[in-house]
Design an enzyme around this catalytic site. Structure first.
Site, PDB file in Angstrom:
ATOM      1  N   PRO A   7       0.837  -1.204   0.000  1.00 40.14           N
ATOM      2  CA  PRO A   7       0.000   0.000   0.000  1.00 40.14           C
ATOM      3  C   PRO A   7       0.872   1.255   0.000  1.00 40.14           C
ATOM      4  O   PRO A   7       1.790   1.377   0.805  1.00 40.14           O
ATOM      5  CB  PRO A   7      -0.783  -0.121   1.313  1.00 40.14           C
ATOM      6  CG  PRO A   7       0.141  -0.889   2.215  1.00 40.14           C
ATOM      7  CD  PRO A   7       0.864  -1.859   1.325  1.00 40.14           C
ATOM      8  N   MET A   8       0.603   2.180  -0.918  1.00 42.45           N
ATOM      9  CA  MET A   8       1.362   3.434  -0.999  1.00 42.45           C
ATOM     10  C   MET A   8       0.419   4.562  -1.372  1.00 42.45           C
ATOM     11  O   MET A   8      -0.263   4.478  -2.408  1.00 42.45           O
ATOM     12  CB  MET A   8       2.502   3.321  -2.015  1.00 42.45           C
ATOM     13  CG  MET A   8       3.622   2.375  -1.603  1.00 42.45           C
ATOM     14  SD  MET A   8       4.835   2.149  -2.919  1.00 42.45           S
ATOM     15  CE  MET A   8       3.963   0.980  -3.973  1.00 42.45           C
ATOM     16  N   ALA A   9       0.391   5.587  -0.548  1.00 42.75           N
ATOM     17  CA  ALA A   9      -0.505   6.716  -0.786  1.00 42.75           C
ATOM     18  C   ALA A   9      -0.218   7.352  -2.136  1.00 42.75           C
ATOM     19  O   ALA A   9       0.940   7.576  -2.497  1.00 42.75           O
ATOM     20  CB  ALA A   9      -0.367   7.741   0.333  1.00 42.75           C
ATOM     21  N   GLN A  62      -6.646  -1.359   2.586  1.00 42.83           N
ATOM     22  CA  GLN A  62      -5.913  -0.888   3.766  1.00 42.83           C
ATOM     23  C   GLN A  62      -6.521   0.400   4.287  1.00 42.83           C
ATOM     24  O   GLN A  62      -6.673   1.385   3.564  1.00 42.83           O
ATOM     25  CB  GLN A  62      -4.426  -0.649   3.500  1.00 42.83           C
ATOM     26  CG  GLN A  62      -3.727  -0.499   4.856  1.00 42.83           C
ATOM     27  CD  GLN A  62      -2.287  -0.076   4.787  1.00 42.83           C
ATOM     28  OE1 GLN A  62      -1.987   1.034   4.412  1.00 42.83           O
ATOM     29  NE2 GLN A  62      -1.400  -0.970   5.187  1.00 42.83           N
ATOM     30  N   CYS A  92       2.504   3.469   9.463  1.00 42.94           N
ATOM     31  CA  CYS A  92       2.845   4.736   8.815  1.00 42.94           C
ATOM     32  C   CYS A  92       3.412   5.714   9.839  1.00 42.94           C
ATOM     33  O   CYS A  92       2.836   5.924  10.910  1.00 42.94           O
ATOM     34  CB  CYS A  92       1.615   5.339   8.151  1.00 42.94           C
ATOM     35  SG  CYS A  92       1.962   6.900   7.311  1.00 42.94           S
ATOM     36  N   LYS A 155      -0.544  -4.129   9.306  1.00 42.78           N
ATOM     37  CA  LYS A 155       0.807  -3.835   8.843  1.00 42.78           C
ATOM     38  C   LYS A 155       1.480  -2.993   9.925  1.00 42.78           C
ATOM     39  O   LYS A 155       0.943  -1.951  10.325  1.00 42.78           O
ATOM     40  CB  LYS A 155       0.797  -3.096   7.511  1.00 42.78           C
ATOM     41  CG  LYS A 155       2.168  -2.904   6.871  1.00 42.78           C
ATOM     42  CD  LYS A 155       2.022  -2.345   5.451  1.00 42.78           C
ATOM     43  CE  LYS A 155       3.377  -2.268   4.736  1.00 42.78           C
ATOM     44  NZ  LYS A 155       4.256  -1.218   5.294  1.00 42.78           N
ATOM     45  N   HIS A 186       7.261  -4.436   8.545  1.00 43.52           N
ATOM     46  CA  HIS A 186       8.324  -3.627   7.961  1.00 43.52           C
ATOM     47  C   HIS A 186       9.336  -3.419   9.089  1.00 43.52           C
ATOM     48  O   HIS A 186       9.100  -2.615   9.997  1.00 43.52           O
ATOM     49  CB  HIS A 186       7.783  -2.287   7.471  1.00 43.52           C
ATOM     50  CG  HIS A 186       8.826  -1.439   6.811  1.00 43.52           C
ATOM     51  ND1 HIS A 186       9.225  -1.642   5.509  1.00 43.52           N
ATOM     52  CD2 HIS A 186       9.565  -0.407   7.277  1.00 43.52           C
ATOM     53  CE1 HIS A 186      10.160  -0.756   5.204  1.00 43.52           C
ATOM     54  NE2 HIS A 186      10.390   0.003   6.248  1.00 43.52           N
ATOM     55  N   ALA A 247       7.189  -2.462  -2.469  1.00 40.11           N
ATOM     56  CA  ALA A 247       6.635  -1.111  -2.552  1.00 40.11           C
ATOM     57  C   ALA A 247       7.241  -0.344  -3.709  1.00 40.11           C
ATOM     58  O   ALA A 247       6.840  -0.508  -4.865  1.00 40.11           O
ATOM     59  CB  ALA A 247       6.854  -0.386  -1.221  1.00 40.11           C
ATOM     60  N   ARG A 248       8.247   0.488  -3.435  1.00 38.46           N
ATOM     61  CA  ARG A 248       8.773   1.417  -4.436  1.00 38.46           C
ATOM     62  C   ARG A 248       9.310   0.724  -5.688  1.00 38.46           C
ATOM     63  O   ARG A 248       9.195   1.273  -6.798  1.00 38.46           O
ATOM     64  CB  ARG A 248       9.853   2.283  -3.801  1.00 38.46           C
ATOM     65  CG  ARG A 248       9.343   3.236  -2.733  1.00 38.46           C
ATOM     66  CD  ARG A 248      10.489   3.967  -2.068  1.00 38.46           C
ATOM     67  NE  ARG A 248      11.402   3.056  -1.408  1.00 38.46           N
ATOM     68  CZ  ARG A 248      12.642   3.370  -1.029  1.00 38.46           C
ATOM     69  NH1 ARG A 248      13.118   4.576  -1.300  1.00 38.46           N
ATOM     70  NH2 ARG A 248      13.396   2.494  -0.408  1.00 38.46           N
TER      71      ARG A 248
END
Length: 345
Positions: A7-9, A62, A92, A155, A186, A247-248
């Site tokens: 999940p990434m905003a 999420q 986060c 998470k 993470h 993610a990235r």
């Protein structure tokens, strides 16, 4: 072992999922963080967060938020749409998120308060009724074949800077006690950034801890995986994980899951992939979101070329979608030898 889009905003919306799907997809797609309170207000943009394409059955919702009741009501709403599961973001570390009482703030609150929130979300997920906007193909299935209650997951990070093993595993006990079925770790602390290597040994420790107690709660590793080699290394460190979340690297290389599985094409057409993303963005997101979503995607995607900073600046300053298309095409007209990226076997 599952391969999962993190999940990434402003990033893990349907347009990006389509890019990943174009190279064969992955096992699960986490949505970008959905603000529970904002979702419940039913604002003009909230419907875009509920898009489920291109693979509705692989969506994980999420949620983030500071209020337990809002998280529970939002969980019931998204669970009714369908998918794999509902996940609560407890990792986060963005200052504004933490200050509001969301994200990793839930790891820092009294256990009783956090446990009450989680139990409320779990009950909401279990009791959710199909929503009016649930994918038609799901409602069309015979009742016996429809998905059971969605998975409830969280998470997390290791905790604050002063975390200890005892405190961390005590928190894990609380999570398991509330009915959490999957934990994505993470393995960095609240203030550790990406320049600090993740402590992957803690993913192994978490797997061992749960296994020693006969728990069937699944563990997903998040951090440091950007290609096939790093995926193998991570799996060697924590061989009992149920999945690896990326993610990235999935923004930079939407084909990264295919690369890890050994199914990626021999070469990638960087121009066509970029243009297709822009087309999908225009179809899946409102115009008000175009600029931020384009900027976030091409901040990473531009790393695929030699003159990354030049291309990034050109695309981030493009005033329109057509302008972005033109500048992307112009770059490869000037550097045609860079258009096709070879993928190592």
């Amino acid at each position: 072992m599952k391969l999962i889009l993190a999940p990434m905003a402003t990033l893990t919306h349907e347009a990006l999922r389509r890019s990943v799907f174009g190279f064969g997809g992955c096992d699960e797609y986490f949505t970008e963080m959905i603000q529970a309170g904002t979702l419940l207000t039913g604002g003009p943009f909230e419907k875009y967060y509920l898009h489920t394409g291109p693979e509705p059955d692989k969506i994980v919702w999420q949620l983030t938020g500071a209020k337990a009741d809002a998280l529970a009501r939002a969980a019931e709403l998204v669970a009714g749409v369908g998918g794999v599961g509902v996940d609560v973001n407890m990792g986060c570390c963005a200052p504004e998120i933490v200050k509001s009482g969301a994200g990793i703030a839930w790891m820092l609150k009294p256990y009783a308060e956090t446990a009450a929130m989680l139990e409320g979300v779990r009950r909401a997920v279990e009791n959710a009724k199909p929503a009016a906007n649930r994918p038609a193909e799901e409602n069309a299935k015979p009742a016996a074949n429809r998905r059971a209650a969605l998975r409830f997951s969280v998470k997390i990070r290791l905790g604050d800077e002063d975390f200890t093993d005892d405190r961390f595993f005590s928190f894990i006990d609380m999570l398991v006690g509330t009915g959490v079925r999957q934990i994505t770790l993470h393995p960095r602390t609240r203030k550790e950034r990406y320049r600090t290597p993740p402590r992957l040994e803690y993913v192994r420790k978490l797997c061992d801890y749960l296994n020693a107690r006969g728990s069937d709660v699944k563990v997903v590793l998040n951090g440091a995986v950007c290609d096939a080699a790093s995926a193998r290394k991570a799996y060697e460190i924590a061989p009992a994980v149920d999945g690896i979340m990326i993610a990235r690297a999935a923004i930079r290389k939407p084909w990264v899951f295919a690369e890890i599985k050994g199914t990626a094409p021999e070469k990638i057409d960087l121009l066509q992939t970029g243009l297709q993303f822009i087309d999908d963005l225009a179809e899946c997101q409102p115009p008000e979101f175009y600029k931020t979503r384009l900027q976030r995607f091409f901040t990473y995607y531009s790393d695929n070329v030699q003159f990354a900073q030049y291309l990034r600046t050109q695309l981030l300053n493009a005033p329109t979608l057509d302008g972005c298309r033109e500048r992307l095409a112009a770059y490869f007209d000037q550097c045609p030898h860079e258009r096709y990226k070879k993928i190592a076997p």
